[in-house]
Design a protein around this motif. Structure first.
Motif, PDB file in Angstrom:
ATOM      1  N   PRO A  43       0.848  -1.580   0.161  1.00  0.00           N
ATOM      2  CA  PRO A  43      -0.005  -0.261  -0.009  1.00  0.00           C
ATOM      3  C   PRO A  43       0.775   1.664  -0.220  1.00  0.00           C
ATOM      4  N   ALA A  44       1.897   0.942   0.662  1.00  0.00           N
ATOM      5  CA  ALA A  44       2.931   2.663   0.994  1.00  0.00           C
ATOM      6  C   ALA A  44       3.312   3.225  -0.855  1.00  0.00           C
ATOM      7  N   TYR A  45       3.890   1.871  -1.392  1.00  0.00           N
ATOM      8  CA  TYR A  45       3.981   1.954  -2.552  1.00  0.00           C
ATOM      9  C   TYR A  45       3.612   2.201  -3.739  1.00  0.00           C
ATOM     10  N   ALA A  47       0.404   4.073  -3.756  1.00  0.00           N
ATOM     11  CA  ALA A  47       0.164   5.548  -3.693  1.00  0.00           C
ATOM     12  C   ALA A  47       0.928   6.367  -4.410  1.00  0.00           C
ATOM     13  N   LYS A  48       2.532   5.985  -4.371  1.00  0.00           N
ATOM     14  CA  LYS A  48       3.145   6.178  -5.238  1.00  0.00           C
ATOM     15  C   LYS A  48       2.896   6.423  -6.609  1.00  0.00           C
ATOM     16  N   GLU A  55       6.946   0.369  -9.176  1.00  0.00           N
ATOM     17  CA  GLU A  55       6.810  -0.006  -7.416  1.00  0.00           C
ATOM     18  C   GLU A  55       7.570  -0.953  -7.414  1.00  0.00           C
TER      19      GLU A  55
END
Length: 191
Positions: A43-45, A47-48, A55
């Motif tokens: 999820p953290a990656y 999003a970017k 990713e």
């Protein structure tokens, strides 16, 4: 002839990647295998980075791994909960054994990633099928190629417009010539 083909194996073009579009065949192949196996994104990656391929590249960079190293491919794939059996072999007998293991892996319904010399500098593709003769020897390999479709005189590149450009059969003789140009065979058996 027996045909083994991974049904619904995805094709992701590397040329639309944000990071290293002309040098991201490795992470694009890992992304195709992760997607085929139904693995979730970080999820953290996510999003970017809208694409899994980017990713994976960013996670490789964040860990200080060299994206050209097969061990880095193995490490990043395993971050997503898969097992990557990396075989790097030299010599005719060892290569024959690794190809036999690759065929068994495909028969089990699982994808593989291999290095080739489809391009002068080297190129990484997924193995998503194989055709065997009546004795069980490989006749053709089904390639899922993030760069496009290989022809002896060059590539028809996949910029994302054709959902099947990059899925093709390659004869076993051409395959072995193009994977063994440097005398070694390396393959990731992903499960």
């Amino acid at each position: 002839m027996t045909e083994i083909l991974l049904k619904d194996f995805p094709l992701l073009p590397q040329l639309d990647n944000e990071k290293h579009p002309y040098g991201s065949c490795n992470m694009t192949c890992v992304a195709m295998c992760l997607r085929f196996l139904g693995k979730s994104r970080s999820p953290a990656y996510a999003a970017k980075y809208p694409q899994l391929e980017d990713e994976l590249q960013q996670r490789t960079e964040d860990n200080g791994w060299d994206r050209h190293d097969p061990q880095a491919m193995k490490r990043v794939a395993e971050l997503y909960g898969v097992k990557d059996e990396l075989l790097i072999v030299f010599g005719k007998d060892a290569i024959a054994t690794a190809i036999t293991k690759t065929i068994a892996h495909l028969k089990a319904g699982l994808p593989a990633i291999t290095h080739t010399y489809l391009t002068q500098s080297g190129h990484i593709v997924c193995l998503s099928g194989v055709r065997l003769d009546s004795a069980g020897n490989p006749v053709q390999w089904h390639i899922t190629d993030p760069y496009g479709e290989f022809y002896p005189d060059g590539y028809e590149k996949n910029y994302g417009g054709d959902p099947n450009l990059g899925k093709y059969w390659l004869s076993h003789s051409t395959f072995t010539r193009l994977i063994l140009a440097d005398g070694q065979y390396w393959v990731h058996l992903i499960k």
